[in-house]
Motif scaffolding. Sequence first.
Motif, PDB file in Angstrom:
ATOM      1  N   ALA A  82      50.745  53.810 -37.081  1.00 29.76           N
ATOM      2  CA  ALA A  82      50.561  53.029 -36.210  1.00 29.76           C
ATOM      3  C   ALA A  82      50.783  51.446 -36.270  1.00 29.76           C
ATOM      4  O   ALA A  82      50.680  51.178 -37.683  1.00 29.76           O
ATOM      5  CB  ALA A  82      48.400  52.977 -36.025  1.00 29.76           C
ATOM      6  N   ARG A 137      48.870  50.143 -32.388  1.00 27.84           N
ATOM      7  CA  ARG A 137      49.550  50.434 -31.322  1.00 27.84           C
ATOM      8  C   ARG A 137      50.514  51.600 -32.036  1.00 27.84           C
ATOM      9  O   ARG A 137      50.989  51.479 -33.288  1.00 27.84           O
ATOM     10  CB  ARG A 137      50.478  49.407 -30.978  1.00 27.84           C
ATOM     11  CG  ARG A 137      51.057  50.742 -29.696  1.00 27.84           C
ATOM     12  CD  ARG A 137      52.533  49.315 -28.683  1.00 27.84           C
ATOM     13  NE  ARG A 137      53.156  48.348 -29.923  1.00 27.84           N
ATOM     14  CZ  ARG A 137      53.351  47.084 -29.180  1.00 27.84           C
ATOM     15  NH1 ARG A 137      53.129  46.933 -28.266  1.00 27.84           N
ATOM     16  NH2 ARG A 137      53.500  46.062 -30.957  1.00 27.84           N
ATOM     17  N   LEU A 138      49.549  52.965 -32.201  1.00 20.82           N
ATOM     18  CA  LEU A 138      50.228  53.918 -31.755  1.00 20.82           C
ATOM     19  C   LEU A 138      51.898  54.443 -31.854  1.00 20.82           C
ATOM     20  O   LEU A 138      52.371  53.283 -30.896  1.00 20.82           O
ATOM     21  CB  LEU A 138      50.091  56.368 -31.188  1.00 20.82           C
ATOM     22  CG  LEU A 138      48.450  55.744 -31.676  1.00 20.82           C
ATOM     23  CD1 LEU A 138      48.005  57.625 -30.819  1.00 20.82           C
ATOM     24  CD2 LEU A 138      47.990  55.951 -33.617  1.00 20.82           C
ATOM     25  N   SER A 195      49.638  50.118 -26.249  1.00 17.93           N
ATOM     26  CA  SER A 195      48.892  50.567 -26.653  1.00 17.93           C
ATOM     27  C   SER A 195      47.528  51.582 -25.534  1.00 17.93           C
ATOM     28  O   SER A 195      47.848  51.001 -24.281  1.00 17.93           O
ATOM     29  CB  SER A 195      47.885  49.827 -27.154  1.00 17.93           C
ATOM     30  OG  SER A 195      46.980  48.848 -26.406  1.00 17.93           O
TER      31      SER A 195
END
Length: 600
Positions: free
Chosen positions: A101, A151-152, A586
């Motif tokens: 992430a 945020r992945l 996200s």
Amino acid sequence: PIKSGRFDSLVRLPNQSTGSTINLHRRLDPKCCRTDSFVLYFSALVITDGPQDKSGLADEVGSEDDLYNEFRSSSNRFRHPGGGGEQLAINELISDGSVCAEALWDHVTMDDQELGFKAGDVIEVVDATNKEWWWGRVLDSEGWFPASFVRLRVNQDEPMEEYLAHLDGASEGGRASMGGPLGPGLPCKEQMRANVINEIMNTERDYIKHLKDICEGYIKQCRKRTDMFTEEQLRTIFGNIDELYRFQKKFLKALEKKFNKDHPHLSEIGSCFLEHQTNFQIYSEYCNNHPNACVQLSKLMKIKKYVFFFEACRLLQKMIDISLDGFLLTPVQKICKYPLQLAELLKYTNPQHRDYKDVEAALNAMKNVARLINERKRRLENIDKIAQWQSSIEDWEGEDILSRSSDLIFSGDLTKISQPQAKGQQRMFFLFDHQLVFCKKDLLRRDILYYKGRLDMDQMQVVDVEDGKDKDFNVSVKNALKLCSPGGEEVHLLCAKKPEQKQRWLRAFADEREQVQHDLETGFMITEVQKKQAMLNASKSHPTGKPKAVTRPYYDFLLRQKHPTLPTSLPQQQVIMLAEPKRKTSNFWHNIGRLTPFKK
């Protein structure tokens, strides 16, 4: 055939107070067998002024409890989206291998059980079972961190070709609806610029209608019901949205004057943003108030008559099927969409175009507006967390931390050496704007802190100390720095364990001075009312610690069970996020986006 959610016939209702007739559309929904009753019941709540006589109406449509239960069971529009499905998907990715992430914002920790990181750091997500707090790893450190801060990085980058194709397709649809000619055979870049210009104009017109619906559909009706709403409640729920509406109408007029209907790519709208850049700062008040609006609205939606009332307002204004909290979120999203639109416009504007310099300047101006609003939003949300932190400190003395500070800059362990004994003491330090607080950890429970003192950073100078023997304290030091008062009456020697930790503290002290100067220049301040409310909220809330530290080999065992002692309160969340247009948002922002119809 009748489709779900469509209006298929007109119902005429007499308004006895004025003698006029109210036109209502009947909404049919296969999940609810008595929607006509809802419309009739809603109309009684909104249209009639004064006391309601529901005896005859109740005989016709059933009891209020029956209506309320049917309405709540047949619709999910008052519930936030998201939940188990997305969490399962995230954990499936984690089970397949390491998931990383990207940190969107700094996460400054307040105890040893959290994972600290800076914006831009890459975090290995080990477990995301809980929706709000995830367990992750950065280098050799592990801990809990708020899911909303990251945020992945899984399938994150969208190919530019697909993005442009999507933008072109959307603009084609908008162009068809407008019926405006773009001119045959335009070069590709000019065609794309025309598409972006049309998108800006269309979304601006839609936004104006949206604000008008809120002001006339909700606020106007709420002000008629003094038995249900006070002016203070309305101010909390709707903020200064009427002020936004007046400003946006003027802004749209300015855009329309610069808009070239026959040849949109020749439009010169950059100057409009520059002329009104200071006016956009009124969004700061709205964004700062938005969390309070959500809390107030959530309380009212637990009461049956308010559920009916707000739905009646929506039906009478013929607004789309979205809850009020979704409508109220749109101004927050709108102010952060401007930089994205201007970035796209600049991309397809030739440097020789007369609008190029204005668009470039407008992009920077709107980024600054959004950044300022975002920073103020974060700071206001921080004060609740800081107040709760203070309430968890044992033996607190002196004034509240919020009396002078509103931002935690950095925290960590240092060895403090004070005169005249020159005895070293291990302390946990918390650097806020204007002051440095230090605490002692409990010998048995390391998550319990005892207040030991504070230093006024406005009266302190930071001095980098070389390794070796210090002449003031007559002791040998390593990785040290000093905090000294201007006259030298007060001197504190602080030592870090590693050289990189010392450098990080030196940067933190410099950041604190910059923060104080920036607040002075921008006029940022926390009102006394906000401070008192934050401290009151902290005193009412039960102390809830962060999750207990989890170490191997027990970690894998705990993954198969419920996590221990997860925080009950949501982590602080940012409202505005400036992202590159080609980046996907996200999961958190994707969920929020479902609440509003105004998407790119």
